[in-house]
Design a protein around this motif. Sequence first.
Motif, PDB file in Angstrom:
ATOM      1  N   UNK A 202      10.496   7.005  -3.096  1.00 14.20           N
ATOM      2  CA  UNK A 202       9.431   6.394  -2.292  1.00 14.20           C
ATOM      3  C   UNK A 202       8.756   5.266  -3.056  1.00 14.20           C
ATOM      4  N   UNK A 203       8.624   5.428  -4.350  1.00 16.71           N
ATOM      5  CA  UNK A 203       8.033   4.366  -5.164  1.00 16.71           C
ATOM      6  C   UNK A 203       8.881   3.101  -5.084  1.00 16.71           C
ATOM      7  N   UNK A 204      10.194   3.271  -5.009  1.00 22.61           N
ATOM      8  CA  UNK A 204      11.094   2.120  -4.942  1.00 22.61           C
ATOM      9  C   UNK A 204      11.012   1.384  -3.595  1.00 22.61           C
ATOM     10  N   UNK A 205      10.432   2.036  -2.596  1.00 24.45           N
ATOM     11  CA  UNK A 205      10.316   1.414  -1.269  1.00 24.45           C
ATOM     12  C   UNK A 205       9.149   0.432  -1.220  1.00 24.45           C
ATOM     13  N   UNK A 206       8.217   0.567  -2.164  1.00 27.69           N
ATOM     14  CA  UNK A 206       7.014  -0.268  -2.145  1.00 27.69           C
ATOM     15  C   UNK A 206       7.348  -1.753  -2.086  1.00 27.69           C
ATOM     16  N   UNK A 207       6.694  -2.459  -1.164  1.00 34.02           N
ATOM     17  CA  UNK A 207       6.850  -3.905  -0.947  1.00 34.02           C
ATOM     18  C   UNK A 207       8.213  -4.294  -0.364  1.00 34.02           C
ATOM     19  N   UNK A 208       8.982  -3.323   0.119  1.00 28.98           N
ATOM     20  CA  UNK A 208      10.257  -3.639   0.752  1.00 28.98           C
ATOM     21  C   UNK A 208      10.147  -3.666   2.278  1.00 28.98           C
ATOM     22  N   UNK A 209       9.001  -3.246   2.807  1.00 31.60           N
ATOM     23  CA  UNK A 209       8.775  -3.226   4.252  1.00 31.60           C
ATOM     24  C   UNK A 209       7.779  -4.312   4.609  1.00 31.60           C
ATOM     25  N   UNK A 210       8.053  -5.076   5.661  1.00 34.78           N
ATOM     26  CA  UNK A 210       7.125  -6.098   6.151  1.00 34.78           C
ATOM     27  C   UNK A 210       6.614  -5.705   7.525  1.00 34.78           C
ATOM     28  N   UNK A 211       5.304  -5.873   7.743  1.00 34.93           N
ATOM     29  CA  UNK A 211       4.737  -5.558   9.052  1.00 34.93           C
ATOM     30  C   UNK A 211       4.893  -6.760   9.978  1.00 34.93           C
TER      31      UNK A 211
END
Length: 563
Positions: free
Chosen positions: A114-123
């Motif tokens: 989950x930490x690796x997902x940080x900043x990989x999603x854009x709203x």
Amino acid sequence: MVMRDVQEDPQGRHTLYTTYRNKRRVRCHSEGRIRVTVWRDRKPLRREMRENTQDGTPGSWFKITIPYGINYDKMWLMNSIQNQCSVPFTPVDFHYVKNRARFFVQGASTASALKDVSYKICDEENEKVAIFVNPSTVPYSVLNKLEPKEMEQLKLTLNKRYNVSQQALDLQNLRFDPDLVGHDIDIILNRRNCMAATLQIIEKDFPELLSLHLGSNKLYHLDGLSDIIQMAPTVKILNLCKNELKSAWELSKMKGLDLEELWLQGNPLCGTFPDHSTYISAIRECFPKLLRLDGKELPPPIIIDIDTPYAVKPCKENYNGSEMLKNLILQFLQQYYMIYDSGDRHGLLSAYHHRACFSLTIPFNPEDPAPSSLREYFKDSRNMKKLKDPYLRVQLLKHTKYDIVRSLCLLPKTQHDFSSFVVDMWLHTDTMLCFSVNGVFKEVEGRSQGSVRAFTRTFITTPASYSSLFIVNDELFVRDTSLKKTLSTFSISVPTPSASSMPTLSQEQQQMVQDFSTQSEMNLQWSQKCLQDNDWNYTRAGQVFTKFKAEGKIPEEAFKQIP
């Protein structure tokens, strides 16, 4: 005019700011539109994960926090994270803490993924979504999980309360059910562990549930019930009567549930709306397919595609159209400011389009001491002539209705004088209505309680359901007003020189006003104003008075005795 010789440096807001959290230094700044947090003197996350595991097994718990998570739909957020995460995970105790979304997961490998997902999603605004991962104690619902015998008794109780023919489950006053009380089982649905256990049974035993009655359970938040969207998606009728829900915002946690009938009578939130149409509009913002509210049929829902581009053509005004628009605008303003002044501004969520913008500005002149009286607004003022930091200019422009209403809630509580309003409409088309309002308001709490301000507000709106409007752009300009206007606003009577005429002041403050008036030769009203503007510091007020008098900045009316 404000008698205060204190000037605030606007540049002070532009510098890097630091705080302390858990004795670790945090430095925050912005890079473009990405929020970045740099932790100093911290152990690496993987090392903390190892230390958090007491027995060497992957059984440790971790807290997952999404800053500004309140702005995102729960289903969209969780699906987006799951799609990016390299391992499947089960979120536990999803809830909101102020503007943050939070849940828990078990296992160091899951936490690391989950930490690796940080900043990989854009709203939808193309902002990157941050995800913070921290070791945690065992979540409440897990620590207080019902025992197997308790779960079995709860299951039996729910089966007794289920109406098979109507596919309805009645859980009114569940805590006081004789079958539960007799077995010394305390089921309080406001607790996440109890609500989670109840939803688990509903999901397994009543998969076709159509009607759920949760009245009289003292529910004051709906974080636990938000899982109903996934666990009981067939529910069409929901009864939440006689609970403790204070804001329609709680209902937004269940967006995605296709309700057709909802009961809310007996909740404090029902009294936060100025009229029934505003109430309906706010609830339908959460449940657009709703057909019945509190037992009453609603008009068919009107779906407006606000995002569809239009060829905007100005309309020629005629008498009948002008009267209709005038009534629409005045009704809108009256409803808006009734909610704004009610003490709970969350009801304004239904007035804004989900992509609306808001900005606040106050006047600023380095040689004019007036801004010191507007200090509650200064930090949010967005004057492009004064702001040199481009990132701060972006930050102070509030986007999305949730950011806007959250900002409005932080402003001083007010009472607007509707009789002072000057309203003008300056553009209207088939799909847009632009108008401005000037007037005055009084602050009713805080350090500036009783202060009267002048304001100008410009609204750009688009049509909404039920002959109402959606705000797509809102610009607020706040300034001080003259003493003469202050005394005439809200039917404020002009006091006489006697101490009994100032009931809002303490006896010591009344004496200070009398002494200041005697020494300065100003009347009581200006003497009181000077002392108030300087936080009742008699010496500083005297220094400011002497300076202003020497510079000729005190008007003659200050020395006229009011009979």
